[in-house]
Design a protein around this motif. Structure first.
Motif, short mmCIF file in Angstrom:
data_model
loop_
_atom_site.label_atom_id
_atom_site.label_comp_id
_atom_site.label_asym_id
_atom_site.label_seq_id
_atom_site.Cartn_x
_atom_site.Cartn_y
_atom_site.Cartn_z
N ALA A 1 -2.79 -1.64 -7.11
CA ALA A 1 -1.69 -2.32 -6.43
C ALA A 1 -1.18 -1.52 -5.24
N CYS A 2 -1.44 -0.21 -5.22
CA CYS A 2 -0.98 0.63 -4.11
C CYS A 2 -1.82 0.42 -2.85
N VAL A 3 -3.00 -0.15 -2.99
CA VAL A 3 -3.86 -0.44 -1.84
C VAL A 3 -3.92 -1.95 -1.62
N ALA A 4 -4.53 -2.67 -2.56
CA ALA A 4 -4.49 -4.14 -2.58
C ALA A 4 -4.71 -4.77 -1.21
N GLU A 5 -5.73 -4.31 -0.49
CA GLU A 5 -6.18 -4.87 0.78
C GLU A 5 -5.22 -4.64 1.94
N ARG A 6 -4.19 -3.79 1.75
CA ARG A 6 -3.26 -3.57 2.86
C ARG A 6 -2.54 -2.23 2.77
N GLY A 7 -2.83 -1.41 1.78
CA GLY A 7 -2.14 -0.15 1.61
C GLY A 7 -2.93 1.04 2.13
N ARG A 8 -2.21 2.09 2.55
CA ARG A 8 -2.84 3.31 3.04
C ARG A 8 -3.04 4.30 1.91
N PHE A 9 -4.08 5.13 2.05
CA PHE A 9 -4.46 6.05 0.98
C PHE A 9 -3.50 7.22 0.81
N LEU A 10 -3.15 7.90 1.91
CA LEU A 10 -2.37 9.13 1.81
C LEU A 10 -1.02 8.91 1.13
N PRO A 11 -0.20 7.98 1.59
CA PRO A 11 1.08 7.76 0.88
C PRO A 11 0.88 7.30 -0.55
N ALA A 12 -0.19 6.56 -0.82
CA ALA A 12 -0.45 6.11 -2.19
C ALA A 12 -0.74 7.31 -3.09
N CYS A 13 -1.51 8.27 -2.61
CA CYS A 13 -1.84 9.45 -3.42
C CYS A 13 -0.59 10.29 -3.69
N ILE A 14 0.25 10.46 -2.68
CA ILE A 14 1.49 11.21 -2.87
C ILE A 14 2.39 10.48 -3.86
N PHE A 15 2.46 9.18 -3.73
CA PHE A 15 3.28 8.39 -4.65
C PHE A 15 2.79 8.53 -6.09
N LEU A 16 1.47 8.49 -6.30
CA LEU A 16 0.94 8.56 -7.66
C LEU A 16 1.27 9.88 -8.33
N PHE A 17 1.20 10.99 -7.59
CA PHE A 17 1.55 12.28 -8.18
C PHE A 17 3.03 12.32 -8.54
N ALA A 18 3.87 11.87 -7.62
CA ALA A 18 5.31 11.88 -7.88
C ALA A 18 5.66 10.91 -9.01
N ALA B 1 -9.77 -5.87 9.88
CA ALA B 1 -11.09 -5.25 9.72
C ALA B 1 -11.41 -4.98 8.26
N GLY B 2 -10.37 -4.77 7.43
CA GLY B 2 -10.58 -4.43 6.03
C GLY B 2 -10.20 -2.98 5.77
N VAL B 3 -9.69 -2.70 4.59
CA VAL B 3 -9.29 -1.34 4.24
C VAL B 3 -10.48 -0.40 4.22
N ASP B 4 -11.66 -0.91 3.88
CA ASP B 4 -12.86 -0.06 3.87
C ASP B 4 -13.10 0.56 5.23
N GLU B 5 -13.05 -0.25 6.27
CA GLU B 5 -13.30 0.26 7.61
C GLU B 5 -12.12 1.08 8.12
N ASP B 6 -10.91 0.65 7.82
CA ASP B 6 -9.72 1.31 8.35
C ASP B 6 -9.48 2.66 7.70
N GLN B 7 -9.70 2.80 6.40
CA GLN B 7 -9.35 4.01 5.69
C GLN B 7 -10.55 4.87 5.28
N ILE B 8 -11.73 4.26 5.14
CA ILE B 8 -12.88 5.01 4.64
C ILE B 8 -13.98 5.15 5.69
#
Length: 522
Positions: A134-151, A418-425
């Motif tokens: 749900a933190c990505v779900a076709e529109r979320g960014r990786f870095l803030p999601a990773c920080i959020f998950l740890f916190a 473009a899709g999260v795959d292209e934008d983030q990976i």
């Protein structure tokens, strides 16, 4: 002298093996290994539910969440959740910080505490993977999601685990909360937090969403199968010993999952007149989730009722996101949060002191089956506490992280297009997603070879002819993506003859666009 101390320490640790029950040690280590397979199971499930251009991102965030969870659990997570000398009912202390003094802890126990710590770590990893989608779900960014998950693991998950399993208030409130394998810490927390995070992300852009549906049903089934396997060990060994409660809990899990799948599928068939595979997988997961808090608490016949109720209620609960206008694209709230609540309530109605005591250790008054009427408001109080706490703290985390420069939660419009795959990976789950970027080097979107030859002849005189043609073909390719992902309900209403006619019209439209672009250049 120091060398002698090292030798004595090693000898002391080695001799402690004689104090442990080998079957317990083996059960914890094997169960921990099998439960981990639920993480890639969730990755495949979420990937199949997404569109092709964001399929790999779901796999990436799920597996990365498990690595974050391993670090957090080792660093201070286990200590905050299971400190044996904390003096409050809310959260543990840092007594076991970095797994310090953990190996030989819990004197008189049948198993080393490190085995229990590894087993409990899998619960965190699965919970984070559920939430991560749900933190990505076709529109979320990786870095803030990773920080959020740890916190989130630190200030949401660990306190609630301590409440119910680590010696917190939920264990001592009245007769004690009945939560066998994590209806609160795993299911309600992940479901509610995913819903709140989705609200902060905002809805996916509707201009890019035209008639969306899952792109790979086979991957959804693969993910569900891996989840099912891991869930049997997840629930079965939550009794923390080798007793008859292990197979009993597994059978309860089977029954709830099976009847959940049947009820959800039948309800969808009544509405759509189709035997949906996605419905089978969704219903099965709902039943498995409902069995998480109850599989070691209720009799087998009650699990049949639990599966039916969870399948029906969770199916109807998918409408909550439309009522609240929150784009919970993976239905985490409906399939995890609501199902976890149902399982906890069933413990109040059908909780049996006999079943609870099948492990030979646990004693409890049971639920309404044993005339323990007050168990209902104990369960309700626990459910409300977990919902409110997770929603409020998750909302605060999302608000704060999103305001930090460089950590905004959502990708921009171009990235979403473009899709999260292209934008983030920069990588893709399927080769042809990237191939479409230079479509002319591979072929033409038409099955008529003569049309292709005609176009090739028109454009052979000038390389500049490729530029507008590429734009036209990309537009057609985007239409193809929309066509393949037309709504499930619409596609089910179409007859085969209608589909053939529509495909021909679409093919003709693609050819006309290419021909028009070529003529303009000439």
């Amino acid at each position: 002298m120091s060398a002698e101390r090292i030798v004595l320490t090693r000898r002391q640790i080695f001799t402690e093996n004689q104090n442990y029950n080998e079957s317990y040690v083996l059960a914890f280590t094997v169960a921990s290994s099998v439960i981990w397979i639920m993480v890639p199971g969730l990755a495949f499930l979420y990937s199949g539910l997404s569109r092709r251009k964001s399929a790999l991102s779901m796999i990436w965030i799920c597996i990365m969440s498990s690595f974050i969870g391993v670090f957090q659990w080792y660093f201070w997570g286990y200590s905050l959740a299971f400190s044996d000398n904390a003096t409050n009912g809310f959260i543990g202390n840092l007594h076991f910080f970095g797994f310090k003094d953990l190996l030989g802890a819990s004197e008189g126990s049948d198993y080393p505490q490190i085995a229990f710590a590894i087993f409990q770590m899998q619960f965190l990893l699965v919970t984070l993977a559920i939430l991560a989608g749900a933190c990505v779900a076709e529109r979320g960014r990786f870095l803030p999601a990773c920080i959020f998950l740890f916190a989130w693991a630190t200030i949401v998950y660990c306190p609630v685990v301590y409440w119910v399993w680590g010696g917190g208030w939920a264990m001592t409130f009245k007769s004690g909360v009945l939560d066998y394998a994590g209806g609160g810490p795993v299911e309600i927390l992940s479901g509610v937090s995913a819903f709140v995070y989705s609200a902060f992300l905002g809805r996916r852009n509707e201009t890019l969403m035209i008639n969306y549906r899952p792109h790979n049903i086979s991957t959804i089934f693969l993910g569900t199968s891996l989840l099912y396997l891991g869930w049997l060990f997840f629930n079965g060994f939550s009794c923390a010993n080798a007793s008859i409660k292990v197979p009993y809990s597994m059978m309860n899990t089977h029954l709830s999952g099976a009847f959940g799948a049947l009820s959800w599928c039948l309800l969808d068939f009544r509405l759509e007149n189709k035997w949906s595979m996605v419905a089978v997988c969704s219903g099965c997961i709902s039943g498995l989730v409902a069995a998480t808090p109850s599989s070691g608490m209720i009799p087998l016949w009650a699990s049949v009722i639990l599966g039916i109720v969870s399948g029906l209620v969770c199916n109807l609960s998918t409408k909550i996101k439309y009522i609240c206008r929150v784009d919970d694209s993976l239905d985490v709230l409906a399939e995890h949060g609501i199902a976890g609540i149902i399982g906890l309530l069933f413990n109040a109605f059908f909780g049996s002191s006999t079943v609870i005591g099948y492990d030979g250790v646990t004693e409890h008054e049971g639920g309404w089956l044993d005339h323990n009427w007050k168990q209902l408001y104990v369960q309700v109080a626990y459910i409300l506490a977990t919902i409110v706490y997770s929603a409020v703290v998750t909302g605060i985390l999302c608000f704060v992280i999103d305001k930090i420069p460089g950590l905004h939660l959502r990708i921009d419009y171009n990235g979403e297009e473009a899709g999260v795959d292209e934008d983030q990976i920069g990588e893709f789950a399927y080769d042809y997603v990237e191939v479409r970027r230079d479509f002319l080097d591979w072929g033409f979107p038409t099955s008529n070879h003569s049309r292709a030859e005609s176009y090739a002849g028109n454009s052979s005189n000038s390389n500049t002819a490729r530029v507008p043609a590429v734009a036209a073909i990309k537009e057609v390719a985007d239409q193809d993506d929309t066509y393949e992902h037309s709504s499930l309900g619409d596609s089910q209403e179409k007859k085969q003859s209608g589909k053939t006619s529509e495909n021909n019209d679409y093919e003709q439209e693609a050819t006309d666009q290419i021909t028009t672009s070529s003529k303009k250049i000439d």
